[in-house]
Design an enzyme around this catalytic site. Structure first.
Site, PDB file in Angstrom:
ATOM      1  N   SER A 174       0.832  -1.206   0.000  1.00 55.99           N
ATOM      2  CA  SER A 174       0.000   0.000   0.000  1.00 55.99           C
ATOM      3  C   SER A 174       0.866   1.254   0.000  1.00 55.99           C
ATOM      4  O   SER A 174       1.981   1.259   0.530  1.00 55.99           O
ATOM      5  CB  SER A 174      -0.882  -0.006   1.247  1.00 55.99           C
TER       6      SER A 174
ATOM      7  N   TYR B  57      -3.765  -1.165   9.675  1.00 53.87           N
ATOM      8  CA  TYR B  57      -3.598  -1.427   8.245  1.00 53.87           C
ATOM      9  C   TYR B  57      -2.173  -1.090   7.803  1.00 53.87           C
ATOM     10  O   TYR B  57      -1.489  -1.897   7.168  1.00 53.87           O
ATOM     11  CB  TYR B  57      -4.624  -0.604   7.459  1.00 53.87           C
TER      12      TYR B  57
END
Ligand code: ZN
Length: 662
Positions: free
Chosen positions: A546, A559
């Site tokens: 990410s 996350y």
């Protein structure tokens, strides 16, 4: 064997050519009559051309079409006068014949006419049907084959001894047919090859085929040799071997790929019938006498490999080539010496192909071969054609010409990729990107829709909770059973929890995110390692991390930490596995909005909170360009390809340019 002719259905097919299409499909419906292009049909029609001349044409099945699904466009219209002249030539090479058939075809966009076109032309009937029915093939491949044919059919069929299909066969029929034909003739038996029937209507020609095949089946039944069970033996499966099966298969696949010169797929069939045949005490004897019909050799090679001794199989193949190629008029190029069918006591029946469709075709053919051999053994004794005749078909001009042409194949042909979180979004786009590049794809997802995402032989969907170690191991075993190994791994699955500041973050939520986004990938990488190491062209792993790794934001601690951990895990894997020729690379996508997570409402809400329109929000990056899941998927696929063959441990943003990352 029953006629499938249905008057109501048949009415929808009006013209002669349509009728030809209809009964061809009826033949194609029955696997014990024709299999994968192993039969052909034709109809003779007079047509007026642009010059106002009436021309008699043979509409004959074109190559590349299957009878089961053929359409009018699958028949090539060839001028009859030219075909009949060709039949009278003293000799004609296969290459010349193929060219002449092309020249005499009046529609330039029609497929190449069947190599049996001349034979179809010289049979003086409007409709001609040709099959390789199992019952006939069984009977003919026994020592008393010809007597049996005579006993069953009397003088209602013309009998032609075996000769190489193509021009030689047409020439022999040209001489023999008129000598044997009489008022009762309804068909023609080609020894060790197949059966022709013919008539003035599509229905009659088709039904004559059914009647003749039915007679052969009934004959076998009377001899208790129809659909015989594989000799009953106790099928044993060594349970200690189970965990090793995947590794054994993947090793075999690597070695076979080396012999073939490109990656291949292997499908394992360990059902009762396959195992019983593979474990039969005489299998090495009767399974190595030759194929059911010579044309199978192109798909299956002349004989299967018994057991796993690849070296001795390939040596044997080279010997066979050396012995028989000496007799050839022109120099021949040896095909790869690798088996396409393997019978192994422990693994069962293995079928090898360059694509999943090929392994399926080889499987279908060999399942019929198992039945045919078993029936022939029961009837009398399985006796295939001499190796010389099989060799002639395996190495005939047209097949050799195909080799010389060797077009380019898709980049990942013969390779296998496993993608997690594949039912939607970036994962689904990855499935499409890899299928497009020729890979066989295994998709894992929690959603049951994964199993029906695509209905094609090169796709396998498995419902799998990747945080369950056993489920991951099972999925890898299924992958190997279906395709023979694993070359590429795309770690895409992940969850994106609702935004939460650290002071409000419960430990369970933190741990859940880490379990899915990080821990599960450790299991997958650990379990896949042994397979990736055996990938013929080297293993490749792509990790979908990410933008949050280089540029985290508030409210996404779990996350971001999980993806940062995953990135670090991948970097260490790149170091540890480089020596095994496994490349590991990392993607950092950002703001991919065409996934299920982003509904129109959420997008509007988010955009508004930044004071942007949805369009501005979507393209809020340096390049002012929206990033789609297909953009990410294409980079993932390219990372596994030749272009990045010297790249490992890299982190690549797919984000339209982010000023914090740059
Ligand atoms: Zn044939």
């Amino acid at each position: 064997m029953k006629s499938l002719w249905n008057p109501a259905e048949a009415k929808q097919y009006q013209s002669d050519l349509e009728q030809r299409v209809y009964t061809s499909r009826l033949l194609g419906r029955e696997g014990s009559i024709v299999l994968h292009g192993g039969g052909n049909t034709s109809v003779k029609i007079i047509e007026r051309n642009l010059l106002g001349e009436d021309v008699e044409l043979l509409y004959v099945k074109g190559s590349g079409w299957d009878l089961a699904t053929i359409e009018a466009a699958g028949f090539a219209p060839v001028r009859m006068d030219h075909l009949l002249k060709l039949a009278r030539l003293p000799k004609l090479s296969d290459t010349d014949m193929a060219r002449e058939l092309r020249i005499a075809t009046v529609n330039p966009s029609a497929p190449a006419p069947s190599v049996e076109a001349i034979l179809h032309a010289l049979l003086p009937y409007k409709f001609v049907d040709h099959t390789h029915a199992d019952a006939l093939v069984t009977m003919m491949n026994t020592p008393s084959g010809q007597e049996r044919v005579k006993e069953i059919y009397g003088n209602t069929v013309v009998i032609i001894p075996y000769v190489m299909p193509g021009f030689l066969l047409a020439q022999l029929c040209y001489k023999e047919f008129p000598k044997q034909v009489n008022s009762k003739t309804v068909g023609m038996v080609l020894m060790n090859h197949g059966l022709f029937t013919f008539a003035e209507t599509a229905k009659e020609s088709y039904e004559r085929m059914i009647t003749l095949v039915d007679k052969a089946e009934k004959y076998l039944k009377r001899q208790s040799a129809w659909k015989v069970a594989i000799p009953k033996i106790k099928v044993t499966k060594d349970s200690r071997l189970e965990p090793l099966v995947a590794e054994t298969l993947a090793t075999l696949r690597r070695d076979i790929s080396k012999l073939v010169g490109q990656p291949v797929l292997i499908a394992q069939h360990d059902d009762k019938q396959s195992l019983a045949f593979a474990q039969h005490e005489d299998v090495a004897n009767f399974a190595t006498r030759g194929p059911a019909t010579p044309d199978h050799v192109i798909r299956t090679k002349r004989i299967p490999m018994i057991g796993r001794d690849l070296e001795s199989y390939s040596k044997h193949y080279k010997k066979y080539f050396d012995k028989l190629s000496k007799k050839s008029r022109q120099p021949l190029t040896m095909l790869d010496p690798a088996p396409r069918v393997i019978l192994d006591k422990e693994l069962g029946l293995l079928t090898v192909g360059k694509t999943a469709t090929e392994t399926k075709i080889v499987e279908d053919i060999y399942r019929h071969t198992i039945e045919i051999i078993s029936m022939a053994e029961k009837l009398e004794s399985w006796q295939a054609l001499p190796d010389k005749d099989i060799f002639d078909v395996e190495y005939w001009d047209l097949e050799q010409a195909k080799l010389r042409k060797s077009g380019s194949s898709p980049e990942f042909q013969g390779e296998v990729v496993l993608i997690t979180g594949a039912a939607s979004g970036i994962g689904k786009a990855c499935v499409e990107a890899f299928l497009k590049r020729g890979a066989a794809v295994v998709g894992l997802d929690l959603s049951p829709s994964i199993t029906t995402l695509f209905s094609r032989t090169d796709y396998l969907g498995i419902v799998c909770n990747i945080t369950d170690e056993k489920a991951v191991k099972d999925a890898l075993q299924k992958t190997v059973k279906c395709f023979g190994g694993l070359d590429m791994l795309v770690l895409n699955a992940g969850i994106f929890p609702a935004s939460k500041m650290i002071d409000k973050l419960p430990l369970e939520e933190w741990q859940k995110v880490l379990r899915v986004n990080l821990d599960a990938n450790v299991t997958l990488m650990r379990e896949a390692y042994v397979l990736l190491k055996l990938a013929p062209k080297g293993g490749r792993v792509v990790v979908n991390a990410s933008k949050n790794v280089p540029a985290p934001g508030p409210g996404a601690a779990a996350y971001s930490a999980a993806k940062a951990g995953l990135t670090q895990l991948a970097r260490v894997a790149a170091l540890e596995w480089g020596g095994d020729n496994i490349r590991v690379n990392i993607l950092h996508p950002n703001a991919v909005f065409d996934t299920g997570l982003w509904t129109k409402e959420i997008l509007e809400k988010r955009a508004k909170s930044y004071g942007l329109t949805v369009e501005q929000y979507k393209t809020n990056n340096v390049l002012r360009s929206e990033v789609t899941s297909h953009d990410v998927a294409n980079v993932a696929a390219e990372l596994c390809g030749q272009t990045f063959s010297k790249t490992t441990g890299a982190q690549i943003p797919v984000d339209g340019g982010n000023d914090r990352v740059i």
